[in-house]
Design a protein around this motif. Sequence first.
Motif, PDB file in Angstrom:
ATOM      1  N   ILE A  99     -19.737 -22.074  10.476  1.00  0.00           N
ATOM      2  CA  ILE A  99     -19.001 -21.647  11.769  1.00  0.00           C
ATOM      3  C   ILE A  99     -19.937 -20.501  12.066  1.00  0.00           C
ATOM      4  O   ILE A  99     -20.427 -19.670  11.645  1.00  0.00           O
ATOM      5  CB  ILE A  99     -17.544 -20.952  11.193  1.00  0.00           C
ATOM      6  N   SER A 100     -19.650 -20.730  13.692  1.00  0.00           N
ATOM      7  CA  SER A 100     -20.557 -19.488  14.501  1.00  0.00           C
ATOM      8  C   SER A 100     -19.964 -19.003  15.525  1.00  0.00           C
ATOM      9  O   SER A 100     -18.731 -19.291  15.690  1.00  0.00           O
ATOM     10  CB  SER A 100     -21.960 -20.126  14.972  1.00  0.00           C
ATOM     11  N   TYR A 101     -20.320 -17.893  15.879  1.00  0.00           N
ATOM     12  CA  TYR A 101     -19.569 -17.087  16.912  1.00  0.00           C
ATOM     13  C   TYR A 101     -20.544 -16.459  18.069  1.00  0.00           C
ATOM     14  O   TYR A 101     -21.715 -16.496  17.902  1.00  0.00           O
ATOM     15  CB  TYR A 101     -19.322 -15.674  15.999  1.00  0.00           C
ATOM     16  N   GLU A 102     -20.027 -16.243  19.202  1.00  0.00           N
ATOM     17  CA  GLU A 102     -20.500 -15.696  20.345  1.00  0.00           C
ATOM     18  C   GLU A 102     -19.603 -14.369  20.729  1.00  0.00           C
ATOM     19  O   GLU A 102     -18.274 -14.466  20.981  1.00  0.00           O
ATOM     20  CB  GLU A 102     -20.491 -16.507  21.671  1.00  0.00           C
ATOM     21  N   ARG A 103     -19.890 -13.177  20.673  1.00  0.00           N
ATOM     22  CA  ARG A 103     -19.441 -12.033  21.043  1.00  0.00           C
ATOM     23  C   ARG A 103     -19.119 -11.944  22.665  1.00  0.00           C
ATOM     24  O   ARG A 103     -19.993 -12.096  23.599  1.00  0.00           O
ATOM     25  CB  ARG A 103     -20.106 -10.913  20.523  1.00  0.00           C
ATOM     26  N   LEU A 104     -17.742 -11.695  22.908  1.00  0.00           N
ATOM     27  CA  LEU A 104     -17.499 -11.545  24.302  1.00  0.00           C
ATOM     28  C   LEU A 104     -16.924 -10.276  24.805  1.00  0.00           C
ATOM     29  O   LEU A 104     -17.163  -9.832  25.944  1.00  0.00           O
ATOM     30  CB  LEU A 104     -16.281 -12.457  24.550  1.00  0.00           C
ATOM     31  N   SER A 105     -16.268  -9.344  23.829  1.00  0.00           N
ATOM     32  CA  SER A 105     -15.602  -8.139  24.186  1.00  0.00           C
ATOM     33  C   SER A 105     -16.670  -7.057  24.094  1.00  0.00           C
ATOM     34  O   SER A 105     -17.424  -7.113  23.299  1.00  0.00           O
ATOM     35  CB  SER A 105     -14.491  -7.833  23.345  1.00  0.00           C
ATOM     36  N   ALA A 106     -16.572  -5.942  24.939  1.00  0.00           N
ATOM     37  CA  ALA A 106     -17.253  -4.725  24.762  1.00  0.00           C
ATOM     38  C   ALA A 106     -16.612  -3.760  23.907  1.00  0.00           C
ATOM     39  O   ALA A 106     -15.592  -3.913  23.657  1.00  0.00           O
ATOM     40  CB  ALA A 106     -17.418  -4.357  26.316  1.00  0.00           C
ATOM     41  N   SER A 107     -17.537  -2.748  23.910  1.00  0.00           N
ATOM     42  CA  SER A 107     -16.947  -1.549  23.045  1.00  0.00           C
ATOM     43  C   SER A 107     -17.037  -0.451  23.776  1.00  0.00           C
ATOM     44  O   SER A 107     -17.901  -0.015  24.461  1.00  0.00           O
ATOM     45  CB  SER A 107     -17.993  -1.288  21.656  1.00  0.00           C
ATOM     46  N   PHE A 108     -16.009   0.323  24.219  1.00  0.00           N
ATOM     47  CA  PHE A 108     -15.665   1.403  24.739  1.00  0.00           C
ATOM     48  C   PHE A 108     -14.356   2.315  24.358  1.00  0.00           C
ATOM     49  O   PHE A 108     -13.668   1.672  23.688  1.00  0.00           O
ATOM     50  CB  PHE A 108     -15.511   1.085  26.425  1.00  0.00           C
ATOM     51  N   PRO A 109     -14.430   3.560  24.621  1.00  0.00           N
ATOM     52  CA  PRO A 109     -13.290   4.343  24.013  1.00  0.00           C
ATOM     53  C   PRO A 109     -11.913   3.883  24.331  1.00  0.00           C
ATOM     54  O   PRO A 109     -11.745   3.590  25.644  1.00  0.00           O
ATOM     55  CB  PRO A 109     -13.634   5.869  24.715  1.00  0.00           C
ATOM     56  N   GLY A 110     -11.192   3.692  23.369  1.00  0.00           N
ATOM     57  CA  GLY A 110      -9.876   3.299  23.657  1.00  0.00           C
ATOM     58  C   GLY A 110      -9.848   1.834  23.543  1.00  0.00           C
ATOM     59  O   GLY A 110      -8.494   1.194  23.562  1.00  0.00           O
ATOM     60  N   ASN A 111     -10.590   0.893  23.607  1.00  0.00           N
ATOM     61  CA  ASN A 111     -10.481  -0.459  23.450  1.00  0.00           C
ATOM     62  C   ASN A 111      -9.605  -1.033  22.140  1.00  0.00           C
ATOM     63  O   ASN A 111     -10.351  -0.378  21.084  1.00  0.00           O
ATOM     64  CB  ASN A 111     -11.752  -1.415  23.633  1.00  0.00           C
ATOM     65  N   VAL A 112      -8.881  -1.916  22.219  1.00  0.00           N
ATOM     66  CA  VAL A 112      -8.265  -2.509  20.964  1.00  0.00           C
ATOM     67  C   VAL A 112      -8.529  -4.026  20.796  1.00  0.00           C
ATOM     68  O   VAL A 112      -8.264  -4.350  19.702  1.00  0.00           O
ATOM     69  CB  VAL A 112      -6.712  -2.002  21.097  1.00  0.00           C
ATOM     70  N   LEU A 113      -9.047  -4.724  21.835  1.00  0.00           N
ATOM     71  CA  LEU A 113      -9.139  -5.969  21.775  1.00  0.00           C
ATOM     72  C   LEU A 113     -10.429  -6.455  21.334  1.00  0.00           C
ATOM     73  O   LEU A 113     -11.485  -5.759  21.907  1.00  0.00           O
ATOM     74  CB  LEU A 113      -8.711  -6.715  23.066  1.00  0.00           C
ATOM     75  N   VAL A 116     -14.078 -13.213  20.445  1.00  0.00           N
ATOM     76  CA  VAL A 116     -15.256 -14.064  20.426  1.00  0.00           C
ATOM     77  C   VAL A 116     -14.912 -15.644  20.773  1.00  0.00           C
ATOM     78  O   VAL A 116     -13.983 -15.970  20.773  1.00  0.00           O
ATOM     79  CB  VAL A 116     -15.676 -13.857  18.899  1.00  0.00           C
ATOM     80  N   LEU A 117     -16.071 -16.290  20.834  1.00  0.00           N
ATOM     81  CA  LEU A 117     -15.789 -17.789  20.888  1.00  0.00           C
ATOM     82  C   LEU A 117     -16.194 -18.087  19.303  1.00  0.00           C
ATOM     83  O   LEU A 117     -17.420 -17.867  18.776  1.00  0.00           O
ATOM     84  CB  LEU A 117     -16.634 -18.301  21.947  1.00  0.00           C
ATOM     85  N   ILE A 118     -15.501 -19.054  18.988  1.00  0.00           N
ATOM     86  CA  ILE A 118     -15.702 -19.413  17.596  1.00  0.00           C
ATOM     87  C   ILE A 118     -16.029 -20.854  17.447  1.00  0.00           C
ATOM     88  O   ILE A 118     -15.294 -22.065  18.371  1.00  0.00           O
ATOM     89  CB  ILE A 118     -14.461 -19.261  16.814  1.00  0.00           C
ATOM     90  N   HIS A 119     -17.147 -21.589  17.063  1.00  0.00           N
ATOM     91  CA  HIS A 119     -17.725 -22.928  17.121  1.00  0.00           C
ATOM     92  C   HIS A 119     -17.379 -23.409  15.659  1.00  0.00           C
ATOM     93  O   HIS A 119     -18.045 -22.902  14.622  1.00  0.00           O
ATOM     94  CB  HIS A 119     -18.847 -23.038  17.531  1.00  0.00           C
ATOM     95  N   GLU A 120     -16.147 -24.167  15.406  1.00  0.00           N
ATOM     96  CA  GLU A 120     -16.017 -24.735  13.993  1.00  0.00           C
ATOM     97  C   GLU A 120     -16.255 -26.066  14.130  1.00  0.00           C
ATOM     98  O   GLU A 120     -15.927 -26.994  14.813  1.00  0.00           O
ATOM     99  CB  GLU A 120     -14.483 -24.623  13.889  1.00  0.00           C
TER     100      GLU A 120
END
Length: 236
Positions: A99-113, A116-120
Amino acid sequence: MSQRAEASTEFADPLGTRLRDRRQALGLTLKDVADAAGLSVGFISQIERGITIPSLTSLISVCRVLKSEVSDFLSQPRGDQPVTRHDQRPIYAVGGNAISYERLSASFPGNVLRSVLIHEPPGFRSEPMSHEGEEIYYILEGALTVEIDGEPNILETGDSIHFPSIRTHVTWNHTDRNTTILHTCTMDVFGDGTPTGRPETSMAVSRARGRKSAPKQPRLKSPGGPQPKITKGKSS
């Protein structure tokens, strides 16, 4: 074509060996780790012996029990940009996992979400897991069975499911073709920790503020000249 990044190639020892060494250094038993991570003893044993490779979520759960950062065991793309491009995102996996992944979300102060895209691949079945937070699966391509507390939910392309992550869940690609999933959760699957700073000065917001603002539109005057000022008086 995106560049595939196999995280395990950056470490001299296999993933299972490093996890076992860390567990033993802390004086924990297999049961200690399994119970605290919401996984089975047999699954933890298989990871340490190199028989199976954990999913990203399960690896995070184990790392927490071992009081370690996930970066000690896995190299993941950084979330330092608000925009990702379909042909530029690195594709990575946990060790030799299929199983592989592609990161979508960013990291910034206050982020909670975290997204990723998951390829199964066909036939892939995850280990039963439970952890804090909540998550959503949205099927972009293919189909997927998501079991929640033993109840199967068959999702086709365009379907979604949203549930509390504390419920025991398993995913299974029951088809003969690859399945691509947009997965969003509140668990820190990237090991970013808590970014410092203030949300209003974060990368995404400051970029938006740097754009040229639209010119203000002039106010339209009321027809017939200025309107008389209305004052409130006591009613008789």
